[in-house]
Motif scaffolding. Structure first.
Motif, PDB file in Angstrom:
ATOM      1  N   PHE A  18       0.940  -1.035  -0.007  1.00 48.14           N
ATOM      2  CA  PHE A  18       0.073   0.015  -0.044  1.00 48.14           C
ATOM      3  C   PHE A  18       0.657   1.087   0.000  1.00 48.14           C
ATOM      4  O   PHE A  18       0.490   2.291  -0.907  1.00 48.14           O
ATOM      5  CB  PHE A  18      -1.037   0.153   1.249  1.00 48.14           C
ATOM      6  CG  PHE A  18      -1.385   1.299   1.561  1.00 48.14           C
ATOM      7  CD1 PHE A  18      -2.078   2.246   0.753  1.00 48.14           C
ATOM      8  CD2 PHE A  18      -1.037   2.009   2.664  1.00 48.14           C
ATOM      9  CE1 PHE A  18      -2.525   3.550   1.271  1.00 48.14           C
ATOM     10  CE2 PHE A  18      -1.153   3.309   3.179  1.00 48.14           C
ATOM     11  CZ  PHE A  18      -2.209   4.080   2.233  1.00 48.14           C
ATOM     12  N   ILE A  29      -1.016   0.711 -10.830  1.00 46.65           N
ATOM     13  CA  ILE A  29      -1.976   0.538  -9.756  1.00 46.65           C
ATOM     14  C   ILE A  29      -2.851  -0.641  -9.981  1.00 46.65           C
ATOM     15  O   ILE A  29      -3.327  -1.370  -9.126  1.00 46.65           O
ATOM     16  CB  ILE A  29      -2.945   1.768  -9.343  1.00 46.65           C
ATOM     17  CG1 ILE A  29      -3.445   1.560  -7.986  1.00 46.65           C
ATOM     18  CG2 ILE A  29      -3.732   1.972 -10.465  1.00 46.65           C
ATOM     19  CD1 ILE A  29      -2.654   1.695  -6.749  1.00 46.65           C
ATOM     20  N   GLY A  30      -3.381  -1.134 -11.334  1.00 47.45           N
ATOM     21  CA  GLY A  30      -4.030  -2.092 -11.292  1.00 47.45           C
ATOM     22  C   GLY A  30      -3.649  -3.477 -11.165  1.00 47.45           C
ATOM     23  O   GLY A  30      -4.116  -4.344 -10.658  1.00 47.45           O
ATOM     24  N   GLU A  32      -0.948  -3.809  -9.096  1.00 51.48           N
ATOM     25  CA  GLU A  32      -0.782  -3.810  -7.633  1.00 51.48           C
ATOM     26  C   GLU A  32      -2.130  -4.158  -7.049  1.00 51.48           C
ATOM     27  O   GLU A  32      -2.059  -4.902  -5.945  1.00 51.48           O
ATOM     28  CB  GLU A  32      -0.417  -2.529  -6.912  1.00 51.48           C
ATOM     29  CG  GLU A  32       0.046  -2.453  -5.784  1.00 51.48           C
ATOM     30  CD  GLU A  32       1.348  -3.581  -5.428  1.00 51.48           C
ATOM     31  OE1 GLU A  32       1.978  -3.459  -4.111  1.00 51.48           O
ATOM     32  OE2 GLU A  32       1.930  -3.946  -6.308  1.00 51.48           O
ATOM     33  N   ILE A  33      -3.175  -3.873  -7.389  1.00 52.45           N
ATOM     34  CA  ILE A  33      -4.648  -3.953  -6.757  1.00 52.45           C
ATOM     35  C   ILE A  33      -4.705  -5.573  -6.953  1.00 52.45           C
ATOM     36  O   ILE A  33      -5.123  -6.372  -5.917  1.00 52.45           O
ATOM     37  CB  ILE A  33      -5.543  -3.394  -7.645  1.00 52.45           C
ATOM     38  CG1 ILE A  33      -5.684  -2.131  -7.257  1.00 52.45           C
ATOM     39  CG2 ILE A  33      -6.937  -4.012  -7.294  1.00 52.45           C
ATOM     40  CD1 ILE A  33      -6.156  -1.601  -5.624  1.00 52.45           C
ATOM     41  N   THR A  34      -4.400  -6.002  -8.045  1.00 48.29           N
ATOM     42  CA  THR A  34      -4.612  -7.440  -8.252  1.00 48.29           C
ATOM     43  C   THR A  34      -3.765  -8.319  -7.392  1.00 48.29           C
ATOM     44  O   THR A  34      -4.191  -9.262  -6.715  1.00 48.29           O
ATOM     45  CB  THR A  34      -4.320  -8.051  -9.671  1.00 48.29           C
ATOM     46  OG1 THR A  34      -5.325  -7.202 -10.828  1.00 48.29           O
ATOM     47  CG2 THR A  34      -4.319  -9.392  -9.976  1.00 48.29           C
ATOM     48  N   LYS A  37      -5.152  -7.859  -3.721  1.00 53.84           N
ATOM     49  CA  LYS A  37      -6.296  -8.695  -3.556  1.00 53.84           C
ATOM     50  C   LYS A  37      -5.943 -10.095  -3.261  1.00 53.84           C
ATOM     51  O   LYS A  37      -6.717 -10.724  -2.466  1.00 53.84           O
ATOM     52  CB  LYS A  37      -7.157  -8.581  -4.722  1.00 53.84           C
ATOM     53  CG  LYS A  37      -8.525  -9.269  -4.787  1.00 53.84           C
ATOM     54  CD  LYS A  37      -9.672  -9.121  -3.434  1.00 53.84           C
ATOM     55  CE  LYS A  37     -10.452 -10.079  -3.502  1.00 53.84           C
ATOM     56  NZ  LYS A  37     -11.277  -9.965  -2.350  1.00 53.84           N
ATOM     57  N   TYR A  88      -6.246  -3.714   2.211  1.00 55.02           N
ATOM     58  CA  TYR A  88      -6.938  -3.912   1.060  1.00 55.02           C
ATOM     59  C   TYR A  88      -7.835  -2.550   1.011  1.00 55.02           C
ATOM     60  O   TYR A  88      -7.868  -2.152  -0.424  1.00 55.02           O
ATOM     61  CB  TYR A  88      -7.729  -5.072   0.984  1.00 55.02           C
ATOM     62  CG  TYR A  88      -8.107  -5.436  -0.368  1.00 55.02           C
ATOM     63  CD1 TYR A  88      -7.285  -5.380  -1.578  1.00 55.02           C
ATOM     64  CD2 TYR A  88      -9.504  -5.467  -0.731  1.00 55.02           C
ATOM     65  CE1 TYR A  88      -7.881  -5.648  -2.894  1.00 55.02           C
ATOM     66  CE2 TYR A  88     -10.115  -5.604  -1.838  1.00 55.02           C
ATOM     67  CZ  TYR A  88      -9.104  -5.662  -3.059  1.00 55.02           C
ATOM     68  OH  TYR A  88      -9.876  -6.031  -4.361  1.00 55.02           O
ATOM     69  N   VAL A  91      -5.757   0.289  -0.312  1.00 57.95           N
ATOM     70  CA  VAL A  91      -5.450   0.134  -1.655  1.00 57.95           C
ATOM     71  C   VAL A  91      -6.291   0.574  -2.627  1.00 57.95           C
ATOM     72  O   VAL A  91      -6.463   1.056  -3.546  1.00 57.95           O
ATOM     73  CB  VAL A  91      -4.897  -1.073  -2.035  1.00 57.95           C
ATOM     74  CG1 VAL A  91      -4.565  -1.529  -3.362  1.00 57.95           C
ATOM     75  CG2 VAL A  91      -3.508  -1.304  -1.159  1.00 57.95           C
ATOM     76  N   LYS A  92      -7.815   0.263  -2.303  1.00 58.71           N
ATOM     77  CA  LYS A  92      -8.880   0.281  -3.025  1.00 58.71           C
ATOM     78  C   LYS A  92      -9.065   1.803  -3.215  1.00 58.71           C
ATOM     79  O   LYS A  92      -9.697   2.438  -4.167  1.00 58.71           O
ATOM     80  CB  LYS A  92     -10.128  -0.600  -2.698  1.00 58.71           C
ATOM     81  CG  LYS A  92     -10.054  -1.830  -2.772  1.00 58.71           C
ATOM     82  CD  LYS A  92     -10.025  -2.266  -4.344  1.00 58.71           C
ATOM     83  CE  LYS A  92     -11.308  -2.131  -4.956  1.00 58.71           C
ATOM     84  NZ  LYS A  92     -11.357  -2.600  -6.389  1.00 58.71           N
ATOM     85  N   GLU A  95      -6.916   3.483  -5.350  1.00 59.49           N
ATOM     86  CA  GLU A  95      -7.209   3.115  -6.552  1.00 59.49           C
ATOM     87  C   GLU A  95      -8.315   3.847  -7.299  1.00 59.49           C
ATOM     88  O   GLU A  95      -8.162   4.544  -8.361  1.00 59.49           O
ATOM     89  CB  GLU A  95      -7.713   1.618  -6.757  1.00 59.49           C
ATOM     90  CG  GLU A  95      -8.333   1.344  -8.373  1.00 59.49           C
ATOM     91  CD  GLU A  95      -8.748  -0.003  -8.392  1.00 59.49           C
ATOM     92  OE1 GLU A  95      -8.650  -0.779  -9.233  1.00 59.49           O
ATOM     93  OE2 GLU A  95      -9.495  -0.236  -7.302  1.00 59.49           O
ATOM     94  N   ARG A  96      -9.004   4.381  -6.332  1.00 64.08           N
ATOM     95  CA  ARG A  96     -10.124   5.364  -6.646  1.00 64.08           C
ATOM     96  C   ARG A  96      -9.762   6.597  -6.964  1.00 64.08           C
ATOM     97  O   ARG A  96      -9.951   7.185  -7.870  1.00 64.08           O
ATOM     98  CB  ARG A  96     -11.399   5.383  -5.590  1.00 64.08           C
ATOM     99  CG  ARG A  96     -12.674   6.087  -5.977  1.00 64.08           C
ATOM    100  CD  ARG A  96     -13.374   6.813  -4.628  1.00 64.08           C
ATOM    101  NE  ARG A  96     -13.668   5.486  -3.646  1.00 64.08           N
ATOM    102  CZ  ARG A  96     -14.118   5.298  -2.680  1.00 64.08           C
ATOM    103  NH1 ARG A  96     -14.329   6.877  -1.921  1.00 64.08           N
ATOM    104  NH2 ARG A  96     -14.104   4.388  -1.875  1.00 64.08           N
TER     105      ARG A  96
END
Length: 204
Positions: A18, A29-30, A32-34, A37, A88, A91-92, A95-96
């Motif tokens: 994060f 970021i996509g 990293e989100i994956t 998650k 998490y 991180v979301k 992402e937003r």
């Protein structure tokens, strides 16, 4: 105990992810989100496996001390899993932030990093004393860190509310949500330390 230590390291790796994503907006970021998650899902499975094992152990004819030790370990695992949930959610939130093109001011970025630094200090203590007898001064220090994060959250969020009259409400709400999640993580760190100390006492 080894599985719990592995889960703790897993939680800290997620938090580091994060922080890296927050501090390096140019990062994909996509991806990293994956990755995070997947790590959060793995933390859920770790909690389920460890808790199931500990419950099976508790079904045996145990002494009160051993039963207390198992209860403390179940609490630690639950707190670790909740800390990964917080990470998490963090991180979301970023992402937003990036997807919507929201930009934090230098002041806001500094404030978030200040709280994150304190949270990192608290989890460093967790790493050093997980499932061990925790010295009184360390427990006291982690309690102080938790209080510090709560005070920072309140002060920084109050500043954000005052800025809402003239600034972008959506950005300020995002900023306060991040602060709230960070403060929650410090609380989980304190709970883990207290449970670790309890577990160590049961083994004496």
């Amino acid at each position: 105990e080894g599985a719990i230590r592995k889960m703790s390291a897993h939680a800290q790796e997620m938090f580091a992810g994060f922080r890296s994503a927050f501090e390096n907006p140019a990062t994909d970021i996509g991806a990293e989100i994956t990755r995070l998650k997947k790590m959060e899902d793995e933390a859920d499975l770790m909690m389920q496996d460890i808790t199931e094992y500990l419950i099976q152990c508790s079904a045996r004819d145990l002494t009160p001390d051993h039963a207390g030790n198992i209860a403390a370990m179940i609490r630690i695992v639950g707190e670790l899993e909740e800390s990964t949930d917080c990470t998490y959610r963090l991180v979301k939130l970023i992402e937003r932030k990036y997807n919507k093109g929201h930009e934090f001011t230098e002041h806001q970025t500094k404030r978030v990093n200040e709280i994150a630094d304190v949270v990192a200090q608290a989890f460093s203590a967790v790493d050093n004393f997980l499932l061990q007898k925790v010295p009184a001064d360390v427990i006291s220090a982690v309690k102080s860190l938790e209080v510090q994060t709560d005070n920072m959250r309140k002060r920084y969020n109050k500043e954000a509310v005052m800025r809402m009259a003239e600034g972008d409400i959506r950005i300020e709400m995002l900023y306060t949500d991040i602060n709230n999640q960070l403060e929650a993580m410090a609380n989980h760190a304190l709970n883990i330390m207290e449970a670790s100390d309890s577990a160590s006492l049961e083994r004496e």
